[in-house]
Design a protein around this motif. Structure first.
Motif, PDB file in Angstrom:
ATOM      1  N   LYS A 132       0.842  -1.207   0.000  1.00  0.00           N
ATOM      2  CA  LYS A 132       0.000   0.000   0.000  1.00  0.00           C
ATOM      3  C   LYS A 132       0.872   1.251   0.000  1.00  0.00           C
ATOM      4  O   LYS A 132       0.588   2.210  -0.718  1.00  0.00           O
ATOM      5  N   TYR A 133       1.934   1.251   0.807  1.00  0.00           N
ATOM      6  CA  TYR A 133       2.820   2.408   0.845  1.00  0.00           C
ATOM      7  C   TYR A 133       3.396   2.695  -0.544  1.00  0.00           C
ATOM      8  O   TYR A 133       3.345   3.819  -1.024  1.00  0.00           O
ATOM      9  N   THR A 135       2.394   1.762  -3.485  1.00  0.00           N
ATOM     10  CA  THR A 135       1.415   2.106  -4.525  1.00  0.00           C
ATOM     11  C   THR A 135       0.815   3.494  -4.302  1.00  0.00           C
ATOM     12  O   THR A 135       0.274   4.082  -5.237  1.00  0.00           O
ATOM     13  N   THR A 136       0.914   4.015  -3.073  1.00  0.00           N
ATOM     14  CA  THR A 136       0.381   5.364  -2.789  1.00  0.00           C
ATOM     15  C   THR A 136       1.501   6.370  -2.507  1.00  0.00           C
ATOM     16  O   THR A 136       1.232   7.504  -2.118  1.00  0.00           O
ATOM     17  N   ARG A 137       2.737   5.963  -2.711  1.00  0.00           N
ATOM     18  CA  ARG A 137       3.909   6.774  -2.386  1.00  0.00           C
ATOM     19  C   ARG A 137       3.864   8.166  -3.013  1.00  0.00           C
ATOM     20  O   ARG A 137       4.158   9.158  -2.348  1.00  0.00           O
ATOM     21  N   SER A 139       1.314  10.014  -3.884  1.00  0.00           N
ATOM     22  CA  SER A 139       0.338  10.881  -3.217  1.00  0.00           C
ATOM     23  C   SER A 139       0.807  11.271  -1.809  1.00  0.00           C
ATOM     24  O   SER A 139       0.527  12.372  -1.333  1.00  0.00           O
TER      25      SER A 139
END
Length: 157
Positions: A132-133, A135-137, A139
């Protein structure tokens, strides 16, 4: 060198936040608080309400100096505002995944002591947080941009 009084250390699971915070705390003679310990009351085995978490943070913030470390949850983004310095540990994904698996193995072998049950589902959950980190880094860094005047990004520790 001007040393910040209130330091927030953030990053994903396995990035080395706790280790780095403890070393920095010893060096600066500062008390270190973990976001996980703020969110969870391990003595009672419960998750604190958001109001209880904010009250605990208010109590910590009333001190002259502190270091808070952890994976930053959206409901605690206000920590970014009250910190004098934000240190973001943005470590290579393969290194983080290796650390998470190594920690799991050490816990299974009893080399690393823990106060909670760790099984393969727990490892899967931790690796899910890592995914999750990363893939959302983008943002996350976009959100952190408004704090760039007090942000240090560390790629290794």
């Amino acid at each position: 060198m001007n040393i910040s009084n209130k330091i927030l250390i953030i990053g994903c699971v396995g990035s080395g936040k706790s280790t780095y915070a403890k070393k920095l705390g010893r060096k600066l003679k500062r008390e270190v608080y973990g976001i996980d310990e703020i969110v969870h009351d391990d003595n009672l085995g419960i998750r604190r309400s958001l109001e209880e978490q904010k009250e605990l943070i208010k109590e910590i913030d009333s001190k002259d100096t502190w270091i808070i470390e952890g994976a930053l949850r959206e409901e605690l983004y206000f920590l970014l505002d009250i910190a004098d310095l934000v240190i973001m540990l943005d470590i290579d994904r393969e290194v983080v995944e290796h650390r998470v698996v190594t920690r799991y193995i050490k816990q299974q072998l009893g080399i690393e002591k823990i106060d909670y049950d760790v099984d393969i589902d727990f490892l899967d959950m931790m690796l899910g947080y890592v995914n999750k980190y990363y893939t959302t880094r983008d943002s996350i860094f976009k959100m952190l941009d408004k704090y760039k005047d007090k942000l240090i990004i560390k790629r290794t520790i």
